[in-house]
Design an enzyme around this catalytic site. Structure first.
Site: not given
Ligand code: ZLM
Ligand code: CA
Ligand code: ZN
Length: 386
Positions: A180-183, A212
């Protein structure tokens, strides 16, 4: 003892509080703190604890949590209980984005302050020069925001740890190999040039959480902002394979280190990027995942190693135990030691390197696509000159 010795010339610290492992997000919730028990049992069965400084970290204080998070959100986490009604009829949401992904369970605040305390302790070992590599597999919860929970994350221990490092380091490079994106980390440091964030992740704006992390999301659009070009994203499709992933990782990370010249690195090792993960969609084996850790270690910079996602516990535990062995530079036998507790849990794959299940996801990453991603990153790095 399995002949595992302290590494020569450097110190590795291992931060693990067994109190966390008993926590439950609720039946059927994919996040299983029990994977930490499994990880620690394998680490100990190999005798890796002989080669590291082992710490049972303290809980972070509410004051420490408020170094990043808003006071009212921390107060909420501290007092809320599973029987409280947190539904807000006006906004049609639960308070602070709690709910199915981020449930309020018994011991929630204790869980949060323990994983955050572990990352803070680990960061302080690095800044004190008491260790060169500090490991906290219970941390790495990269989605948490200043004033809300998100994606199984409540407190952003990564942001807190980086803020500690920034007291002593001019530049910190954050690398995130969770699927997953490290938003949350990206957002926290969006407008500063003292942290470069770099996330590898499955990207599909409409269909994959959190949506994102596109290649052209690289920091504030305004070139006058210090943060411009300091948020880097490597968006990927389903099914990426070992050789591709390792080459991509090295082709991107090496120039980032060369151009940005960090004085410390934080590596989030989310194990949901492994093949066969319950929530992931890549075809990466444990050896390839570990190759990323080994590559980052070679820069010989103070290194904070964190966990993150990982939803097939037997694979998570093998990956993180193997990556612990890479951190201490020990060669471990691929077969899990016969005296490993819960050995029966591993079925007939009593090896660190099982053949992961790659039948679910076809590889949608072409060579041309990956080359274009590397070019996009290089283009951003060119702005960093001078
Ligand atoms: N629903 N139970 C990664 C965080 C991923 C948002 C779709 C909730 C799940 C998932 C929860 C038992 C990290 C979304 C999902 C159902 C809105 C996500 C509880 C199954 C269950 O069975 C489940 C009742 C639950 C949650 C699946 N949630 C799968 N994917 C993502 C968050 C965290 O690895 O990056 C770092 C630790 N959430 O897709 C929905 C849109 C909520
Ligand atoms: Ca990632
Ligand atoms: Zn994840």
């Amino acid at each position: 003892n399995n002949g595992i010795k302290k590494p020569k010339g450097y110190t590795v610290s291992y931060h693990a509080n067994p109190e966390m492992e008993q926590m439950h997000f609720g039946q059927k919730h994919p996040m299983k703190p029990w994977r930490l028990t499994l990880t620690n049992k394998i680490v100990m069965a190999y005798g890796m604890h002989e080669a590291m400084d082992i710490y049972i970290p303290r809980a972070a204080s509410s004051q420490e949590l408020k170094d990043f998070h808003r006071g009212d959100y921390i107060d909420f986490l501290q007092r809320v209980t599973p029987s409280d009604n947190t539904w807000d009829p006006d906004s049609q949401t639960y308070a602070y984005n709690t709910g199915d992904d981020c449930p309020i369970f018994d011991g929630l605040y204790n869980y949060c302050s323990l994983y955050a305390g572990a990352s803070l302790d680990a960061a302080r070992k690095l800044t004190n020069h008491q260790s060169n590599i500090a490991i906290n597999w219970s941390g790495g919860l990269h989605h948490a925001k200043k004033n809300e929970a998100s994606g199984f994350c409540y407190i952003n221990d990564i942001v807190l740890a980086i803020l500690q490092l920034l007291l002593h380091h001019p530049r910190v490079l954050y690398i995130d190999i969770d699927v997953h994106h490290g938003d949350g980390v990206e957002q926290a440091f969006w407008s500063t040039d003292r942290v470069m964030t770099l996330s590898f992740h499955k990207y599909n704006r409409a269909e994959f959480f959190p949506g994102t992390g596109a290649l052209d999301d690289t920091g504030p659009i305004n070139n006058a902002s210090a943060g411009a070009h300091h948020s880097l994203n490597v968006p990927l499709h389903d099914g990426i394979e070992d050789a591709q992933y390792i080459k991509l990782f090295e082709d991107v990370v090496k120039p980032c280190v060369r151009q940005y010249k960090p004085t410390a690195i934080v590596l989030q090792c989310g194990a949901d990027s492994l093949g066969g993960d319950r929530l992931g969609c890549f075809n990466v084996n444990i050896k390839a995942h570990g190759a990323c850790v080994a590559f980052v270690k070679k820069f010989n910079l103070p290194l904070l190693v964190l966990g993150g996602g990982g939803y097939t516990p037997r694979n998570v535990a093998k990956a993180w135990a193997y990556e612990t062995s890479l951190c201490i530079g020990a060669e471990v036998h691929p077969n899990l030691p016969a005296h490993t507790p819960f050995l029966e849990h591993f079925g007939n794959e009593k090896t660190l390197f099982p053949k992961l299940d790659f039948t679910r996801y076809e590889n949608k990453n072409s060579r041309v696509y990956l080359e274009s991603v590397v070019m996009g990153i290089m283009e951003q790095l060119r702005y960093l000159q001078g």
